[in-house]
Design an enzyme around this catalytic site. Sequence first.
Site, PDB file in Angstrom:
ATOM      1  CE1 TYR A 158       8.300  -8.212   5.767  1.00  0.00           C
ATOM      2  CE2 TYR A 158       9.278  -8.946   7.378  1.00  0.00           C
ATOM      3  CZ  TYR A 158       9.186  -8.067   6.593  1.00  0.00           C
ATOM      4  OH  TYR A 158       9.863  -6.712   6.979  1.00  0.00           O
ATOM      5  CD  GLU A 159      -0.362 -12.613   5.983  1.00  0.00           C
ATOM      6  OE1 GLU A 159      -1.104 -13.006   5.023  1.00  0.00           O
ATOM      7  OE2 GLU A 159      -0.645 -12.497   7.279  1.00  0.00           O
ATOM      8  CG  HIS A 160       2.191 -11.026  -0.011  1.00  0.00           C
ATOM      9  ND1 HIS A 160       1.479 -11.938  -0.569  1.00  0.00           N
ATOM     10  CD2 HIS A 160       1.413 -10.488   0.831  1.00  0.00           C
ATOM     11  CE1 HIS A 160       0.090 -11.894  -0.380  1.00  0.00           C
ATOM     12  NE2 HIS A 160       0.221 -10.886   0.633  1.00  0.00           N
TER      13      HIS A 160
END
Length: 309
Positions: A158-160
């Site tokens: 996950y990056e956001h």
Amino acid sequence: MSNMALPKLKLIFTLFFLQAFLTSPTSIQAAPANSDIFREYIGAEFNNVKFSDVPINPNVEFHFILSFAIDYDPSGSSPTNGKFNVFWDSDNLSPSQVSSIKSQHSNVKVALSLGGDSVNSGSAYFKPSSIDSWVSNAVSSLTSIIQQYNLDGIDIDYEHFSADPDTFSECIGRLITTLKNNGVISFASIAPFDDDQVQSHYLALWKSYGHLIDYVNFQFYAYDQGTTVSQFINYFKTQSSNYNGGKVLASFSTDGSGGLSPENGFFTACHRLKSEQQLHGIFVWSADDSKKIGFRYEKQSQALLATPR
């Protein structure tokens, strides 16, 4: 000096030596060790890459990482609170193809990665309704996918985030705990990069659940293009300190996005880390991009890992 004094001196010397040995830093810290793990993301770009296209050196432990499973509806328009769907190129990377590559190569394992940067041209957000409901849905949906595809592990990318670091930590930590306890997966990794919001979430997870995380796929290619060998080594040591005790893997990208590229000294840096017993493995983003250049850097990476120091 009498003969009686000699045993006493020997005893004192022995005790002194033992005390020095037991209190020396090398004896109480686990020595870092090189590893032969090679990992590669595959399937995110739908350019018909297959497992069988990628060269596999029999003398490394090879992990393919399917990209991505995302808890969004199949159209990619809205989050589904832990109900994961397959968003990789499942036509070319199907359950039967997973079984085939694993049966042909005893050193191959296959994992799936959760999240990723984007879905349906928008950002892919971690957005749980509650910790308990997300974990319940995630365990159920991922167990189904993992068993259908005969997979071995998960990667967290996950990056956001639409949730605070503690919520992320609890959701992901409980997910990994449950999947491992249920025997569904045998390993788990995380894929952070150097961004304040990203690091705050992954470091919270590491603090509470780091003992359950087997590899840190740190995205060193998210640093600036033109990174030098010495900068890379410094970045590596900084992140190894952040994820203290973890197997932080060296990484590069074959999409030309950034970081230290193979052309500019990536393998020089890896040789240096290996000589210091700090090369825990290498991972690549991604097979989809490497296809057009004949996977030359995958071959070079695996040859380096397979060679004794």
